[in-house]
Design a protein around this motif. Structure first.
Motif, PDB file in Angstrom:
ATOM      1  N   LYS A 161      51.804  23.397  13.354  1.00 49.97           N
ATOM      2  CA  LYS A 161      52.571  23.828  12.197  1.00 49.97           C
ATOM      3  C   LYS A 161      52.726  25.343  12.143  1.00 49.97           C
ATOM      4  O   LYS A 161      53.796  25.861  11.798  1.00 49.97           O
ATOM      5  N   SER A 162      51.667  26.078  12.499  1.00 48.20           N
ATOM      6  CA  SER A 162      51.672  27.533  12.320  1.00 48.20           C
ATOM      7  C   SER A 162      51.857  28.311  13.609  1.00 48.20           C
ATOM      8  O   SER A 162      51.907  29.540  13.575  1.00 48.20           O
ATOM      9  N   GLY A 163      51.967  27.626  14.753  1.00 46.88           N
ATOM     10  CA  GLY A 163      52.070  28.326  16.026  1.00 46.88           C
ATOM     11  C   GLY A 163      53.269  29.256  16.092  1.00 46.88           C
ATOM     12  O   GLY A 163      53.183  30.410  16.513  1.00 46.88           O
ATOM     13  N   GLY A 164      54.448  28.748  15.682  1.00 50.53           N
ATOM     14  CA  GLY A 164      55.647  29.574  15.697  1.00 50.53           C
ATOM     15  C   GLY A 164      55.549  30.746  14.739  1.00 50.53           C
ATOM     16  O   GLY A 164      55.986  31.859  15.048  1.00 50.53           O
ATOM     17  N   GLU A 165      54.939  30.524  13.576  1.00 51.69           N
ATOM     18  CA  GLU A 165      54.790  31.597  12.599  1.00 51.69           C
ATOM     19  C   GLU A 165      53.864  32.690  13.121  1.00 51.69           C
ATOM     20  O   GLU A 165      54.139  33.888  12.947  1.00 51.69           O
ATOM     21  N   MET A 166      52.772  32.298  13.789  1.00 49.79           N
ATOM     22  CA  MET A 166      51.852  33.297  14.337  1.00 49.79           C
ATOM     23  C   MET A 166      52.530  34.131  15.417  1.00 49.79           C
ATOM     24  O   MET A 166      52.373  35.348  15.475  1.00 49.79           O
ATOM     25  N   THR A 167      53.315  33.469  16.277  1.00 53.92           N
ATOM     26  CA  THR A 167      54.041  34.194  17.316  1.00 53.92           C
ATOM     27  C   THR A 167      55.037  35.162  16.699  1.00 53.92           C
ATOM     28  O   THR A 167      55.197  36.300  17.161  1.00 53.92           O
ATOM     29  N   ALA A 168      55.713  34.731  15.645  1.00 54.03           N
ATOM     30  CA  ALA A 168      56.688  35.598  14.974  1.00 54.03           C
ATOM     31  C   ALA A 168      56.009  36.847  14.408  1.00 54.03           C
ATOM     32  O   ALA A 168      56.531  37.957  14.524  1.00 54.03           O
ATOM     33  N   TRP A 169      54.837  36.673  13.793  1.00 58.94           N
ATOM     34  CA  TRP A 169      54.109  37.815  13.256  1.00 58.94           C
ATOM     35  C   TRP A 169      53.698  38.781  14.361  1.00 58.94           C
ATOM     36  O   TRP A 169      53.830  40.007  14.221  1.00 58.94           O
ATOM     37  N   ILE A 170      53.215  38.246  15.492  1.00 62.56           N
ATOM     38  CA  ILE A 170      52.785  39.105  16.599  1.00 62.56           C
ATOM     39  C   ILE A 170      53.960  39.907  17.135  1.00 62.56           C
ATOM     40  O   ILE A 170      53.879  41.124  17.329  1.00 62.56           O
ATOM     41  N   VAL A 171      55.097  39.226  17.379  1.00 64.76           N
ATOM     42  CA  VAL A 171      56.280  39.906  17.907  1.00 64.76           C
ATOM     43  C   VAL A 171      56.801  40.924  16.905  1.00 64.76           C
ATOM     44  O   VAL A 171      57.197  42.042  17.274  1.00 64.76           O
ATOM     45  N   GLY A 172      56.812  40.571  15.622  1.00 69.07           N
ATOM     46  CA  GLY A 172      57.301  41.491  14.601  1.00 69.07           C
ATOM     47  C   GLY A 172      56.441  42.741  14.484  1.00 69.07           C
ATOM     48  O   GLY A 172      56.956  43.860  14.390  1.00 69.07           O
ATOM     49  N   ILE A 173      55.117  42.565  14.502  1.00 68.54           N
ATOM     50  CA  ILE A 173      54.206  43.717  14.430  1.00 68.54           C
ATOM     51  C   ILE A 173      54.370  44.596  15.660  1.00 68.54           C
ATOM     52  O   ILE A 173      54.398  45.835  15.564  1.00 68.54           O
ATOM     53  N   LEU A 174      54.487  43.966  16.836  1.00 68.62           N
ATOM     54  CA  LEU A 174      54.693  44.726  18.065  1.00 68.62           C
ATOM     55  C   LEU A 174      55.979  45.538  17.988  1.00 68.62           C
ATOM     56  O   LEU A 174      56.007  46.724  18.335  1.00 68.62           O
ATOM     57  N   GLY A 175      57.061  44.906  17.530  1.00 72.24           N
ATOM     58  CA  GLY A 175      58.327  45.623  17.405  1.00 72.24           C
ATOM     59  C   GLY A 175      58.247  46.786  16.444  1.00 72.24           C
ATOM     60  O   GLY A 175      58.771  47.877  16.713  1.00 72.24           O
ATOM     61  N   PHE A 176      57.565  46.568  15.318  1.00 75.10           N
ATOM     62  CA  PHE A 176      57.421  47.650  14.334  1.00 75.10           C
ATOM     63  C   PHE A 176      56.654  48.830  14.918  1.00 75.10           C
ATOM     64  O   PHE A 176      57.050  49.990  14.745  1.00 75.10           O
ATOM     65  N   LEU A 177      55.552  48.540  15.617  1.00 73.68           N
ATOM     66  CA  LEU A 177      54.740  49.621  16.182  1.00 73.68           C
ATOM     67  C   LEU A 177      55.510  50.389  17.258  1.00 73.68           C
ATOM     68  O   LEU A 177      55.420  51.620  17.334  1.00 73.68           O
ATOM     69  N   ILE A 178      56.265  49.675  18.090  1.00 76.05           N
ATOM     70  CA  ILE A 178      57.057  50.335  19.132  1.00 76.05           C
ATOM     71  C   ILE A 178      58.118  51.230  18.504  1.00 76.05           C
ATOM     72  O   ILE A 178      58.317  52.379  18.912  1.00 76.05           O
ATOM     73  N   ALA A 179      58.826  50.704  17.490  1.00 74.56           N
ATOM     74  CA  ALA A 179      59.876  51.485  16.835  1.00 74.56           C
ATOM     75  C   ALA A 179      59.282  52.682  16.093  1.00 74.56           C
ATOM     76  O   ALA A 179      59.833  53.786  16.140  1.00 74.56           O
ATOM     77  N   ARG A 180      58.171  52.482  15.413  1.00 70.07           N
ATOM     78  CA  ARG A 180      57.550  53.580  14.672  1.00 70.07           C
ATOM     79  C   ARG A 180      57.114  54.702  15.600  1.00 70.07           C
ATOM     80  O   ARG A 180      57.290  55.887  15.299  1.00 70.07           O
ATOM     81  N   ASP A 181      56.537  54.335  16.756  1.00 66.22           N
ATOM     82  CA  ASP A 181      56.106  55.346  17.725  1.00 66.22           C
ATOM     83  C   ASP A 181      57.306  56.142  18.234  1.00 66.22           C
ATOM     84  O   ASP A 181      57.221  57.369  18.396  1.00 66.22           O
ATOM     85  N   ALA A 182      58.426  55.457  18.488  1.00 61.36           N
ATOM     86  CA  ALA A 182      59.622  56.151  18.973  1.00 61.36           C
ATOM     87  C   ALA A 182      60.159  57.115  17.921  1.00 61.36           C
ATOM     88  O   ALA A 182      60.507  58.265  18.224  1.00 61.36           O
ATOM     89  N   VAL A 183      60.222  56.656  16.683  1.00 64.24           N
ATOM     90  CA  VAL A 183      60.745  57.502  15.599  1.00 64.24           C
ATOM     91  C   VAL A 183      59.862  58.727  15.412  1.00 64.24           C
ATOM     92  O   VAL A 183      60.357  59.847  15.184  1.00 64.24           O
ATOM     93  N   ALA A 184      58.551  58.546  15.498  1.00 64.73           N
ATOM     94  CA  ALA A 184      57.630  59.666  15.300  1.00 64.73           C
ATOM     95  C   ALA A 184      57.798  60.743  16.355  1.00 64.73           C
ATOM     96  O   ALA A 184      57.448  61.912  16.121  1.00 64.73           O
ATOM     97  N   ARG A 185      58.340  60.394  17.533  1.00 62.40           N
ATOM     98  CA  ARG A 185      58.526  61.366  18.612  1.00 62.40           C
ATOM     99  C   ARG A 185      59.993  61.769  18.782  1.00 62.40           C
ATOM    100  O   ARG A 185      60.374  62.289  19.819  1.00 62.40           O
ATOM    101  N   MET A 186      60.792  61.501  17.740  1.00 63.25           N
ATOM    102  CA  MET A 186      62.196  61.907  17.742  1.00 63.25           C
ATOM    103  C   MET A 186      62.446  62.819  16.541  1.00 63.25           C
ATOM    104  O   MET A 186      62.896  62.366  15.488  1.00 63.25           O
TER     105      MET A 186
END
Length: 246
Positions: A210-235
């Motif tokens: 039931k929760s497998g897809g939701e957990m994967t979505a959270w992991i991918v979303g957090i990863l995307g946020f951290l990658i984008a935030r790091d890029a913005v901080a160095r621009m």
């Protein structure tokens, strides 16, 4: 190895042990009617653990050379823009992960976890011999490796730990063993006390499906946020632009 590093690796390995490849599919093996498929489960878990160990060793040995080659590239404006696009793309994609798919007639299509289960247990007319079982285990591991952030974090910690090469490889091997240990414990429990263990297995399987897809979505979303935030901080030019809008 320090106690803090060992403890951190242990926690990361236990987090990785809850994926559908290391826990859910083995649970479905244990829930199959008839005799417990001990051999099939051990082949499956052994293949998954060996695959991750191989990937980890490759990343561990290639990390230093890769970092040397990338030195300076990460500050290139083109690279930073690409990193920002990647981060935003992962964040957007996370909103669509785990959404139920429907067939042409409008009925809900079997999810990825259901398809893995059918292949692993030979359901729906499928037959999985030893070679097919190994292939299935490798496919399950490859699908997950990109989103197993704890494992990648563990590799990063080992790469900067100052441990010798044999110690790093040994630690990684123990990590992979711990990663499949909960499934092995459930296997032992199923063999010696199946009446007590079966209800627990049923509950775990339902919760993970039931929760497998939701957990994967959270992991991918957090990863995307951290990658984008790091890029913005160095621009700085983008930060200045955003400040101007405010």
């Amino acid at each position: 190895m320090t106690f803090a590093l060992a403890g951190t690796l242990l926690v990361l390995a236990l987090v990785d042990s809850t994926s559908f490849g290391t826990l859910l599919i083995p649970i479905w093996f244990l829930l199959a009617p008839g005799r417990v498929p001990v051999g099939r489960m051990l082949v499956f878990l052994g293949t998954v653990a060996a695959f991750y160990l191989g990937v980890g060793v490759a990343l561990l040995f290639g990390m230093g050379a890769l970092l040397d080659q990338l030195n300076g590239l990460t500050e290139n404006p083109v690279f930073l823009r690409a990193q920002l696009v990647l981060g935003v793309g992962l964040l957007v994609w996370s909103f669509f992960i785990g959404k139920p798919r429907k067939d042409a007639d409008g009925t809900r299509a079997p999810g990825r976890l259901t398809r893995w289960r059918e292949r692993a247990l030979g359901q729906q007319g499928t037959r999985t011999g030893l070679g097919g079982l190994v292939t299935l285990a490798l496919a399950a591991a490859m699908v997950e490796v990109a989103t197993m952030l704890p494992y990648l974090g563990a590799i990063g910690l080992l790469g900067t730990s100052g441990l010798s090469v044999p110690e790093q490889v040994g630690a990684l091997a123990v990590y992979c063993l711990v990663m499949v240990l909960p499934a092995l414990v459930l296997l032992a429990g199923r063999l010696v006390a199946h009446r007590l263990v079966d209800p627990l297995l049923q509950r775990i399987a339902r919760w993970m499906e039931k929760s497998g897809g939701e957990m994967t979505a959270w992991i991918v979303g957090i990863l995307g946020f951290l990658i984008a935030r790091d890029a913005v901080a160095r621009m700085p030019e983008l930060l200045d632009f955003l400040d101007g809008l405010g």
